[in-house]
Design a protein around this motif. Structure first.
Motif, PDB file in Angstrom:
ATOM      1  N   UNK A   1      49.369 -18.230  62.392  1.00  0.00           N
ATOM      2  CA  UNK A   1      48.869 -16.925  62.636  1.00  0.00           C
ATOM      3  C   UNK A   1      49.963 -16.433  63.667  1.00  0.00           C
ATOM      4  N   UNK A   2      50.382 -15.184  63.276  1.00  0.00           N
ATOM      5  CA  UNK A   2      51.514 -14.523  64.408  1.00  0.00           C
ATOM      6  C   UNK A   2      50.687 -14.280  65.504  1.00  0.00           C
ATOM      7  N   UNK A   3      51.426 -14.283  66.877  1.00  0.00           N
ATOM      8  CA  UNK A   3      50.835 -13.977  68.295  1.00  0.00           C
ATOM      9  C   UNK A   3      51.727 -13.015  68.714  1.00  0.00           C
ATOM     10  N   UNK A   4      51.024 -11.910  69.208  1.00  0.00           N
ATOM     11  CA  UNK A   4      51.573 -10.885  69.983  1.00  0.00           C
ATOM     12  C   UNK A   4      51.023 -10.651  71.004  1.00  0.00           C
ATOM     13  N   UNK A   5      51.548  -9.895  72.035  1.00  0.00           N
ATOM     14  CA  UNK A   5      50.678  -9.508  73.248  1.00  0.00           C
ATOM     15  C   UNK A   5      49.635  -8.621  72.860  1.00  0.00           C
ATOM     16  N   UNK A   6      49.632  -8.028  71.766  1.00  0.00           N
ATOM     17  CA  UNK A   6      48.428  -7.008  71.253  1.00  0.00           C
ATOM     18  C   UNK A   6      47.447  -7.965  70.934  1.00  0.00           C
ATOM     19  N   UNK A   7      47.680  -8.952  70.249  1.00  0.00           N
ATOM     20  CA  UNK A   7      46.734  -9.893  69.504  1.00  0.00           C
ATOM     21  C   UNK A   7      45.815 -10.573  70.530  1.00  0.00           C
ATOM     22  N   UNK A   8      46.788 -10.945  71.716  1.00  0.00           N
ATOM     23  CA  UNK A   8      46.293 -11.821  72.842  1.00  0.00           C
ATOM     24  C   UNK A   8      45.441 -10.969  73.501  1.00  0.00           C
ATOM     25  N   UNK A   9      45.680  -9.451  73.576  1.00  0.00           N
ATOM     26  CA  UNK A   9      44.971  -8.602  74.344  1.00  0.00           C
ATOM     27  C   UNK A   9      43.512  -8.336  73.759  1.00  0.00           C
ATOM     28  N   UNK A  10      43.586  -8.380  72.282  1.00  0.00           N
ATOM     29  CA  UNK A  10      42.321  -8.050  71.509  1.00  0.00           C
ATOM     30  C   UNK A  10      41.410  -9.260  71.601  1.00  0.00           C
ATOM     31  N   UNK A  11      42.177 -10.430  71.728  1.00  0.00           N
ATOM     32  CA  UNK A  11      41.302 -11.858  71.619  1.00  0.00           C
ATOM     33  C   UNK A  11      40.522 -11.963  73.148  1.00  0.00           C
ATOM     34  N   UNK A  12      41.223 -11.384  74.277  1.00  0.00           N
ATOM     35  CA  UNK A  12      40.826 -11.701  75.678  1.00  0.00           C
ATOM     36  C   UNK A  12      39.633 -10.576  75.627  1.00  0.00           C
ATOM     37  N   UNK A  13      39.706  -9.509  74.934  1.00  0.00           N
ATOM     38  CA  UNK A  13      38.455  -8.576  75.066  1.00  0.00           C
ATOM     39  C   UNK A  13      37.299  -8.954  74.044  1.00  0.00           C
ATOM     40  N   UNK A  14      37.603  -9.845  73.164  1.00  0.00           N
ATOM     41  CA  UNK A  14      36.780 -10.432  72.025  1.00  0.00           C
ATOM     42  C   UNK A  14      36.320  -9.186  71.046  1.00  0.00           C
ATOM     43  N   UNK A  15      37.492  -8.616  70.834  1.00  0.00           N
ATOM     44  CA  UNK A  15      37.364  -7.512  69.823  1.00  0.00           C
ATOM     45  C   UNK A  15      37.474  -8.288  68.351  1.00  0.00           C
ATOM     46  N   UNK A  16      36.661  -7.908  67.749  1.00  0.00           N
ATOM     47  CA  UNK A  16      36.534  -8.424  66.186  1.00  0.00           C
ATOM     48  C   UNK A  16      37.387  -7.569  65.366  1.00  0.00           C
ATOM     49  N   UNK A  17      38.681  -8.161  64.677  1.00  0.00           N
ATOM     50  CA  UNK A  17      39.540  -7.631  64.026  1.00  0.00           C
ATOM     51  C   UNK A  17      39.896  -8.495  62.775  1.00  0.00           C
ATOM     52  N   UNK A  18      40.674  -7.827  61.966  1.00  0.00           N
ATOM     53  CA  UNK A  18      41.377  -8.777  60.750  1.00  0.00           C
ATOM     54  C   UNK A  18      42.590  -8.516  60.740  1.00  0.00           C
ATOM     55  N   UNK A  19      43.676  -9.522  60.591  1.00  0.00           N
ATOM     56  CA  UNK A  19      45.024  -9.232  60.324  1.00  0.00           C
ATOM     57  C   UNK A  19      45.325  -9.113  58.809  1.00  0.00           C
ATOM     58  N   UNK A  20      46.583  -8.249  58.836  1.00  0.00           N
ATOM     59  CA  UNK A  20      46.919  -7.712  57.621  1.00  0.00           C
ATOM     60  C   UNK A  20      48.454  -7.646  57.565  1.00  0.00           C
ATOM     61  N   UNK A  21      49.218  -9.067  57.198  1.00  0.00           N
ATOM     62  CA  UNK A  21      50.582  -8.870  57.144  1.00  0.00           C
ATOM     63  C   UNK A  21      51.000  -8.248  55.864  1.00  0.00           C
ATOM     64  N   UNK A  22      52.153  -7.532  56.047  1.00  0.00           N
ATOM     65  CA  UNK A  22      52.629  -6.918  54.763  1.00  0.00           C
ATOM     66  C   UNK A  22      54.149  -6.745  54.722  1.00  0.00           C
ATOM     67  N   UNK A  23      54.978  -6.461  53.675  1.00  0.00           N
ATOM     68  CA  UNK A  23      56.418  -6.435  53.726  1.00  0.00           C
ATOM     69  C   UNK A  23      56.939  -5.244  54.271  1.00  0.00           C
ATOM     70  N   UNK A  24      57.244  -5.242  55.322  1.00  0.00           N
ATOM     71  CA  UNK A  24      57.912  -4.159  56.161  1.00  0.00           C
ATOM     72  C   UNK A  24      59.289  -3.786  55.529  1.00  0.00           C
ATOM     73  N   UNK A  25      59.299  -2.611  55.390  1.00  0.00           N
ATOM     74  CA  UNK A  25      60.306  -1.858  55.001  1.00  0.00           C
ATOM     75  C   UNK A  25      61.308  -1.072  55.958  1.00  0.00           C
ATOM     76  N   UNK A  26      62.287  -1.628  56.529  1.00  0.00           N
ATOM     77  CA  UNK A  26      62.964  -0.764  57.890  1.00  0.00           C
ATOM     78  C   UNK A  26      63.558   0.554  57.251  1.00  0.00           C
ATOM     79  N   UNK A  27      63.847   0.487  55.919  1.00  0.00           N
ATOM     80  CA  UNK A  27      64.378   1.727  55.174  1.00  0.00           C
ATOM     81  C   UNK A  27      63.197   3.058  54.855  1.00  0.00           C
ATOM     82  N   UNK A  28      62.340   2.722  55.077  1.00  0.00           N
ATOM     83  CA  UNK A  28      61.138   3.766  54.692  1.00  0.00           C
ATOM     84  C   UNK A  28      61.241   4.772  55.519  1.00  0.00           C
ATOM     85  N   UNK A  29      61.121   5.957  54.800  1.00  0.00           N
ATOM     86  CA  UNK A  29      61.079   7.517  55.609  1.00  0.00           C
ATOM     87  C   UNK A  29      59.894   7.414  56.503  1.00  0.00           C
ATOM     88  N   UNK A  30      59.007   6.988  56.212  1.00  0.00           N
ATOM     89  CA  UNK A  30      57.381   6.857  56.869  1.00  0.00           C
ATOM     90  C   UNK A  30      56.863   5.484  57.099  1.00  0.00           C
TER      91      UNK A  30
END
Length: 156
Positions: A1-30
């Motif tokens: 599982x990826x670990x970011x400061x955001x995910x660590x923050x959510x875990x520390x607050x015991x926030x219930x969340x689901x992870x959703x990876x996707x193929x990031x497209x840096x050329x996308x307009x939006x």
């Protein structure tokens, strides 16, 4: 599982969340709309995180990916007179995240945060987890709590 400061923050607050990876497209307009399409979710549920400056002070805005900010409403939401988009390099230094992966959770230097009030009426929202190509989904109430945000009108 990826670990970011955001995910660590959510875990520390015991926030219930689901992870959703996707193929990031840096050329996308939006980026937010591309993420919503990649995951098959409604653009109104896919929230983008935009860094702003209100009267020279940083702020974090979270709004549906298919909508645009009203700088007048942003200024009012933060109790200021003038709002403008923060330069990308400044946003990256302040948050510790790269543009396209900025999360309202676990920022290096937390900024006051406002979530678009319309998004707060949804059952579930998707927000960047702090890494390009990685989202978390949760209830709007948990997003408000995790980012110490208030709900206000932000969109044009």
């Amino acid at each position: 599982m990826a670990s970011t400061p955001g995910l660590k923050h959510l875990a520390a607050l015991k926030i219930v969340f689901a992870l959703h990876p996707y193929d990031y497209d840096p050329s996308a307009d939006a980026i937010g709309l591309a993420a919503a399409k990649a995951l098959g979710i409604l653009p109104a549920s896919m929230l983008k995180t935009l860094m702003v400056e209100v009267d020279g002070k940083p702020g974090c805005c979270v709004l549906p990916s298919d909508r645009q900010l009203s700088m007048k409403k942003v200024a009012a939401a933060f109790g200021g007179k003038q709002a403008e988009m923060m330069l990308p390099a400044k946003a990256e230094r302040l948050t510790g995240y790269r543009v396209g992966g900025i999360s309202p959770f676990g920022q290096k230097r937390a900024s006051p945060t406002v979530i678009e009030v319309q998004a707060c009426g949804l059952d579930r929202v998707w927000i960047n987890a702090g890494q390009r190509g990685l989202l978390v989904s949760m209830t709007p109430a948990d997003a408000l709590r995790a980012s110490d945000a208030k709900a206000a009108e932000l969109i044009a």
